[in-house]
Design an enzyme around this catalytic site. Structure first.
Site, PDB file in Angstrom:
ATOM      1  N   GLY A 290     120.351   3.196   8.098  1.00 41.90           N
ATOM      2  CA  GLY A 290     120.088   2.065   9.148  1.00 41.90           C
ATOM      3  C   GLY A 290     121.479   2.080  10.147  1.00 41.90           C
ATOM      4  N   MET A 291     121.259   1.349  10.948  1.00 39.72           N
ATOM      5  CA  MET A 291     122.369   1.179  11.910  1.00 39.72           C
ATOM      6  C   MET A 291     123.778   0.426  10.974  1.00 39.72           C
ATOM      7  SD  MET A 291     122.156  -0.839  15.516  1.00 39.72           S
ATOM      8  CE  MET A 291     121.513  -3.154  14.181  1.00 39.72           C
ATOM      9  N   LEU A 292     124.084  -0.902  10.267  1.00 31.61           N
ATOM     10  CA  LEU A 292     125.382  -0.574   9.536  1.00 31.61           C
ATOM     11  C   LEU A 292     124.867   0.717   8.256  1.00 31.61           C
ATOM     12  CD1 LEU A 292     127.741  -2.124   8.184  1.00 31.61           C
ATOM     13  CD2 LEU A 292     125.744  -3.651   6.656  1.00 31.61           C
TER      14      LEU A 292
ATOM     15  N   ASP B 288     113.835   3.415  -2.419  1.00 30.48           N
ATOM     16  CA  ASP B 288     113.479   2.760  -2.287  1.00 30.48           C
ATOM     17  C   ASP B 288     113.849   1.436  -3.188  1.00 30.48           C
ATOM     18  OD1 ASP B 288     111.268   0.515  -1.988  1.00 30.48           O
ATOM     19  OD2 ASP B 288     109.300   2.459  -2.116  1.00 30.48           O
TER      20      ASP B 288
ATOM     21  N   ALA C  41     116.894  -2.815   3.781  1.00 32.79           N
ATOM     22  CA  ALA C  41     116.310  -4.422   4.680  1.00 32.79           C
ATOM     23  C   ALA C  41     115.416  -4.626   5.632  1.00 32.79           C
ATOM     24  CB  ALA C  41     117.702  -5.302   5.452  1.00 32.79           C
TER      25      ALA C  41
ATOM     26  N   THR D 241     113.498  -4.990   8.357  1.00 36.24           N
ATOM     27  CA  THR D 241     114.546  -6.287   9.527  1.00 36.24           C
ATOM     28  C   THR D 241     113.548  -6.646  10.488  1.00 36.24           C
ATOM     29  OG1 THR D 241     115.382  -4.592  10.479  1.00 36.24           O
ATOM     30  CG2 THR D 241     117.077  -5.291   8.835  1.00 36.24           C
TER      31      THR D 241
ATOM     32  N   THR E 124     122.134 -12.739   6.738  1.00 34.72           N
ATOM     33  CA  THR E 124     122.228 -13.024   8.176  1.00 34.72           C
ATOM     34  C   THR E 124     121.894 -14.706   8.693  1.00 34.72           C
ATOM     35  OG1 THR E 124     120.384 -13.310  10.337  1.00 34.72           O
ATOM     36  CG2 THR E 124     119.690 -13.531   7.156  1.00 34.72           C
TER      37      THR E 124
ATOM     38  N   TYR F 148     111.739 -13.713   7.962  1.00 34.21           N
ATOM     39  CA  TYR F 148     112.264 -13.185   7.685  1.00 34.21           C
ATOM     40  C   TYR F 148     113.836 -13.841   6.797  1.00 34.21           C
ATOM     41  CZ  TYR F 148     116.767 -10.327   9.085  1.00 34.21           C
ATOM     42  OH  TYR F 148     118.117  -9.387   8.237  1.00 34.21           O
TER      43      TYR F 148
HETATM   44  N1  LIG Z   1     120.372  -6.476  12.874  1.00 37.26           N
HETATM   45  C1  LIG Z   1     120.877  -7.188  12.740  1.00 37.26           C
HETATM   46  O1  LIG Z   1     121.583  -8.165  13.879  1.00 37.26           O
HETATM   47  C2  LIG Z   1     121.159  -7.975  11.767  1.00 37.26           C
HETATM   48  C3  LIG Z   1     121.844  -9.736  12.093  1.00 37.26           C
HETATM   49  C4  LIG Z   1     121.907 -10.221  10.124  1.00 37.26           C
HETATM   50  C5  LIG Z   1     121.847  -9.553   9.661  1.00 37.26           C
HETATM   51  N2  LIG Z   1     121.544  -8.274   9.007  1.00 37.26           N
HETATM   52  C6  LIG Z   1     121.558  -7.529   8.375  1.00 37.26           C
HETATM   53  O2  LIG Z   1     122.403  -6.356   8.176  1.00 37.26           O
HETATM   54  C7  LIG Z   1     121.770  -5.588   7.001  1.00 37.26           C
HETATM   55  C8  LIG Z   1     122.453  -4.280   7.430  1.00 37.26           C
HETATM   56  O3  LIG Z   1     120.580  -4.416   9.171  1.00 37.26           O
HETATM   57  P1  LIG Z   1     120.334  -2.599   9.900  1.00 37.26           P
HETATM   58  O4  LIG Z   1     120.409  -4.068  11.509  1.00 37.26           O
HETATM   59  O5  LIG Z   1     121.556  -2.385   9.998  1.00 37.26           O
HETATM   60  O6  LIG Z   1     119.155  -2.500   9.728  1.00 37.26           O
HETATM   61  P2  LIG Z   1     118.334  -1.735   9.995  1.00 37.26           P
HETATM   62  O7  LIG Z   1     118.857  -0.421  10.486  1.00 37.26           O
HETATM   63  O8  LIG Z   1     116.732  -1.582  10.423  1.00 37.26           O
HETATM   64  O9  LIG Z   1     118.673  -0.697   8.567  1.00 37.26           O
HETATM   65  C9  LIG Z   1     118.063  -1.227   7.808  1.00 37.26           C
HETATM   66  C10 LIG Z   1     117.428  -0.055   6.527  1.00 37.26           C
HETATM   67  O10 LIG Z   1     117.270  -0.659   5.180  1.00 37.26           O
HETATM   68  C11 LIG Z   1     115.489   0.914   5.403  1.00 37.26           C
HETATM   69  N3  LIG Z   1     115.077   0.258   4.264  1.00 37.26           N
HETATM   70  C12 LIG Z   1     113.942  -0.677   4.514  1.00 37.26           C
HETATM   71  N4  LIG Z   1     112.728  -0.164   3.619  1.00 37.26           N
HETATM   72  C13 LIG Z   1     113.720  -0.103   2.516  1.00 37.26           C
HETATM   73  C14 LIG Z   1     113.104   0.283   1.199  1.00 37.26           C
HETATM   74  N5  LIG Z   1     112.225  -0.664   0.791  1.00 37.26           N
HETATM   75  N6  LIG Z   1     113.955   0.980   0.216  1.00 37.26           N
HETATM   76  C15 LIG Z   1     115.306   1.208   0.623  1.00 37.26           C
HETATM   77  N7  LIG Z   1     115.455   1.304   2.017  1.00 37.26           N
HETATM   78  C16 LIG Z   1     114.662   0.467   2.890  1.00 37.26           C
HETATM   79  C17 LIG Z   1     115.506   1.381   6.441  1.00 37.26           C
HETATM   80  O11 LIG Z   1     114.817   1.829   6.731  1.00 37.26           O
HETATM   81  P3  LIG Z   1     113.980   2.610   7.834  1.00 37.26           P
HETATM   82  O12 LIG Z   1     114.373   2.235   8.644  1.00 37.26           O
HETATM   83  O13 LIG Z   1     112.867   3.782   7.035  1.00 37.26           O
HETATM   84  O14 LIG Z   1     112.823   0.936   7.745  1.00 37.26           O
HETATM   85  C18 LIG Z   1     116.548   1.113   7.329  1.00 37.26           C
HETATM   86  O15 LIG Z   1     117.110   2.451   7.344  1.00 37.26           O
HETATM   87  C19 LIG Z   1     120.464  -6.469   6.603  1.00 37.26           C
HETATM   88  O16 LIG Z   1     120.643  -6.748   5.014  1.00 37.26           O
HETATM   89  C20 LIG Z   1     119.877  -7.324   7.648  1.00 37.26           C
HETATM   90  O17 LIG Z   1     119.245  -7.990   6.916  1.00 37.26           O
HETATM   91  C21 LIG Z   1     120.915  -7.246  10.569  1.00 37.26           C
END
Ligand SMILES: NC(=O)c1ccc[n+]([C@@H]2O[C@H](COP(=O)([O-])OP(=O)(O)OC[C@H]3O[C@@H](n4cnc5c(N)ncnc54)[C@H](OP(=O)(O)O)[C@@H]3O)[C@@H](O)[C@H]2O)c1
Length: 296
Positions: free
Chosen positions: A15-17, A41, A65, A67, A106, A130
């Site tokens: 994922g992005m982070l 998973d 997550a 997201t 979040t 969410y």
């Molecule tokens: N983005 C924001 O603005 C934001 C803000 C506040 C907090 N956060 C938190 O920061 C963290 C990182 O977010 P991000 O923006 O990097 O999100 P992201 O890019 O959507 O990365 C989340 C990763 O989790 C994977 N995932 C989903 N379901 C899964 C499962 N069952 N088992 C294993 N992996 C799974 C996704 O895979 P797929 O791509 O295959 O689904 C994706 O690679 C998360 O905890 C999020 O809640 C994000």
């Protein structure tokens, strides 16, 4: 150079982070276990326990997550399965392995009714599925793992994966008017800055809840304005209200995070969001060429 850590696992490593988290850990860990969704998973308890049993990481950054904030309204069971039950599974496995755990949460756990930055001890009350599912993860992890950092962050953008900055730049290419919400206030955060701070936390035993975002505050409209300004793009941009730009999931009107826990625990302050944005754009060759003084 001696490593600070042995083996450190990252869930959601694709994922992005997750990608930036692995990069930030690499110089400091003997081995980074980059567990993307295909490797692990997190909703599968047996698989999570087995991974930890085999690899025995000393720490895990749980960044996997669900997201999709709007889609979560239509599929709450899936959002809770990944965000709450997934966190429980990782917490159980981390505890069994004696590992430290970072649970990434979040600003959307807050309702948005505050008018000043929110510290780590203020009441949560999410207003969308969410946010509820992420708070569920906070609660479950808190009850199950003894060495826990809950890291709440906000408005992430980074080099990998889709995000608001990339969306704005793509929209600008179409040369059409762009409308962005002006009545939601928060703080954009560069994933590189978040990942660095998580590494700093992991070096310590100062467990607890931390708000980790870039400093300052803005609306989505102001964020977009700054993106176009720094990229040197002239865009027909205007602000709309949340009422005018209805989405399936309501967003908090105000969710600026106060970094009280970082301050009182002696961690360095987070840099301001505009400086971080500038570095992100520069790193991606998107920053407007600044005019150089003419040499005589
Ligand atoms: N983005 C924001 O603005 C934001 C803000 C506040 C907090 N956060 C938190 O920061 C963290 C990182 O977010 P991000 O923006 O990097 O999100 P992201 O890019 O959507 O990365 C989340 C990763 O989790 C994977 N995932 C989903 N379901 C899964 C499962 N069952 N088992 C294993 N992996 C799974 C996704 O895979 P797929 O791509 O295959 O689904 C994706 O690679 C998360 O905890 C999020 O809640 C994000």
């Amino acid at each position: 150079m001696a490593h600070k850590f042995g083996r450190v696992a990252v869930t959601g490593a694709g994922g992005m982070l997750g990608v930036d988290m692995c990069k930030a850990l690499e110089p400091h860990a003997e081995q980074v276990l980059a567990w993307d969704r295909t490797a692990l998973d997190v909703t599968d308890l047996e698989a999570v326990l087995t991974m930890f049993r085999i690899h025995q990481p000393e720490a895990v950054v749980h960044s996997a997550a669900y997201t999709k904030v709007d889609q979560a309204e239509a599929e709450p069971d899936l959002a809770f399965r990944v965000n709450a039950i997934g966190a429980r599974n990782v917490a159980l496995a981390a505890e069994a392995a004696g590992a430290k755990m970072v649970y990434v949460s979040t600003d959307y756990v807050f309702p948005g009714t505050s008018e000043k930055p929110l510290n780590e001890y203020q009441d949560t009350s999410p207003i969308n599925v969410y946010g509820e599912s992420k708070r569920g993860g906070e609660w479950l992890a808190s009850g199950l793992v003894s060495r826990l950092f809950i890291v709440r962050t906000s408005w992430l953008y980074g080099d990998h994966g889709p995000n608001f900055v990339k969306t704005m730049l793509k929209l600008a290419e179409k040369k059409e008017p762009i409308r962005v919400v002006g009545d939601q206030i928060g703080c954009p955060t560069y994933t590189v800055d978040l990942a660095r701070t998580i590494v700093r936390l992991l070096e310590t035993e100062k467990y607890g809840t931390y708000h980790v975002s870039n400093s300052g505050a803005c609306s989505w409209y102001e964020f977009a304005e700054r993106i176009f300004d720094l990229a040197g793009l002239s865009v027909d941009l205007s602000a709309v209200t949340s009422e005018q730009f209805k989405r399936p999931a309501p967003r908090p009107a105000y969710s600026v995070l106060d970094h009280m826990a970082l301050r009182v625990n002696g961690f360095p302050p987070m840099r301001d969001w505009e400086t971080a944005l500038k570095e992100y754009l520069r790193h991606n060759q998107l920053l407007r060429q600044e005019s150089r003084p003419i040499e005589c």
